[in-house]
Enzyme design. Structure first.
Site, PDB file in Angstrom:
ATOM      1  CD  GLN A 118      -5.786  -2.820   6.488  1.00  0.00           C
ATOM      2  OE1 GLN A 118      -5.269  -3.585   5.691  1.00  0.00           O
ATOM      3  NE2 GLN A 118      -5.115  -1.870   7.123  1.00  0.00           N
TER       4      GLN A 118
ATOM      5  CE1 TYR B 226      -2.335   0.288  -0.600  1.00  0.00           C
ATOM      6  CE2 TYR B 226      -4.025  -1.249   0.095  1.00  0.00           C
ATOM      7  CZ  TYR B 226      -2.698  -0.950  -0.138  1.00  0.00           C
ATOM      8  OH  TYR B 226      -1.734  -1.904   0.084  1.00  0.00           O
TER       9      TYR B 226
ATOM     10  NE  ARG C 143       8.112  -0.729  11.386  1.00  0.00           N
ATOM     11  CZ  ARG C 143       8.718   0.425  11.147  1.00  0.00           C
ATOM     12  NH1 ARG C 143       9.811   0.449  10.398  1.00  0.00           N
ATOM     13  NH2 ARG C 143       8.262   1.565  11.631  1.00  0.00           N
TER      14      ARG C 143
END
Length: 411
Positions: free
Chosen positions: A102, A172, A349
């Site tokens: 990423q 971002y 998660r």
């Protein structure tokens, strides 16, 4: 009820690469790379997901420059990192999975205390969470960031990675250009959504020019961020349509939320206010305890919680596959995603809690994730990202008891 006609665990093509199945380990910032370099810790971390059955694991967060970091312990994608990145890629491949990096620039989320420089944004901006001032990025710096993404992608190729994921989400730097709340520029990068999409299109185009058809290129794109006056689905659909028309991406992973304000819009579920307060300097803890829930937001968890927004993108795509993220915890969820028109599914998660969940779901359709969405893993990004309910990750693997079977065998 499961649908046996949906072969979730058969190989699938993603651009120039072939994955052994449709499940991607989603990017979860790891904090395991001091000095920007790969150590044994991130290798062990990702080897667990590969051995656990995912088709591809995503290494996060990989900074395109030292000024692009969002937290300590992140990999910096330059030639210094190559030896460790190669070891990481080899370990994941040996376990049977593909590996993606990423790539990101944190922009307004980049802390000056960490990077040593004032964070940049499309326009002058004050981060409402940190109260940090962000200066307007210059046009020559925009071009430099585009080139940094290209150079980082080349590092991924040289390291033997199978894909890169361009981080166009969570406000971002690339994502903040898409936001009319943050982007108030008057040049060709501001104004209409077509102009505000220019930066992400230039990044995707540059990365594709660099990597060609050697690896896959994915973008993580915000559908909406939960902030009034910022990114919402109508304009996000246009950005996705423009990227799809450019045909520079092999897939788009759809996401929501922001790292600037109300981050629980991304995660949903329990709000770990006490844990966040404890991670702050002592002088800030009372304020976080009092106002943390308001700053972080509170949104109930639901299975497949991003699906209502994400299904709007299915009819728009012509050249680009879609990856569904958000509340995917069992085999029925994977099948639902396939029926809805998604080619791949990303899990975060649930895999932190159980790295072998994919193998177990493949063997038994009735398997359910043990993740209870307490979200205390969010706070671990300030150290080493892990599930707080996994003792081996939280405390280190336990030594066998003297009378254990393993000890007996060794004796």
């Amino acid at each position: 009820m499961t649908d046996s006609s949906l072969d979730l665990f058969a190989p699938v093509q993603l651009g120039p690469i072939r994955l052994r199945n449709r499940v991607i380990k989603a990017a979860t910032s790891e904090g395991r790379s001091p000095d920007g370099l790969v150590t044994d810790e991130p290798i062990d971390f990702h080897r667990r997901f590969a051995a656990g059955g995912v088709g591809m694991t995503t290494v996060a967060y990989c900074c395109v420059s030292r000024e692009a970091a969002s937290a300590p312990g992140q990999i910096v994608m330059d030639t210094r990192a190559l030896p460790g990145l190669r070891r990481l890629a080899d370990a994941v491949h040996e376990a049977g999975a593909a590996i993606s990096a990423q790539l990101g620039h944190a922009g307004v989320v980049a802390p000056k205390k960490l990077t040593g420089v004032t964070p940049v944004a499309p326009s002058r901006f004050v981060n409402p969470t940190s109260l940090a001032f962000c200066r307007e990025i210059r046009r020559d710096e925009i071009r430099a960031v585009v080139d940094q993404f290209g150079a980082a992608a080349q590092v991924a190729v040289d390291a033997g990675f199978d894909a890169v994921e361009l981080h166009f989400g969570h406000l971002y730097l690339p994502s903040s250009f898409l936001s009319p709340l943050i982007n108030r520029r008057r040049d060709e990068y501001g104004g209409s959504i077509d102009n505000r999409s220019r930066f992400v299109r230039e990044i995707a185009r540059r990365v594709r020019e660099v990597v060609g058809d050697r690896i896959a290129v994915i973008a993580k794109l915000n559908m909406d961020d939960g902030l009034p006056g910022s990114i919402w689905i109508d304009e996000a659909l246009r950005t996705a349509q423009l990227l799809d028309t450019d045909a520079t991406l092999d897939a788009i992973e759809l996401t929501q939320g922001s790292s600037v304000f109300k981050p629980m819009y991304l995660f949903r579920g329990d709000v770990p206010v006490r844990e966040f307060a404890q991670s702050m300097p002592p002088a800030m803890r009372p304020g976080v305890r009092l106002f943390g829930r308001a700053m972080m937001g509170s949104y109930p968890y639901e299975d497949l919680y991003m699906l209502p927004a994400a299904r709007q993108f299915v009819p728009v795509m012509r050249n680009t596959k879609l990856v569904l993220l958000g509340g995917i915890t069992n085999r029925e969820h994977l099948e639902t995603a396939m029926r809805e028109g998604f080619h791949l599914m990303a899990m975060g998660r649930a895999l932190l809690r159980e790295p072998d969940l994919v193998n177990r779901m493949a063997a038994d359709a009735g398997v359910r994730s043990r993740c209870n969405h307490n979200n205390k893993c969010m706070v671990t990004v300030f150290g080493r990202t892990h599930c707080v309910l996994d003792p081996d990750q939280r405390y280190g693997a336990a030594e066998p008891l003297p009378n254990s079977a393993e000890s007996a065998a060794q004796a």
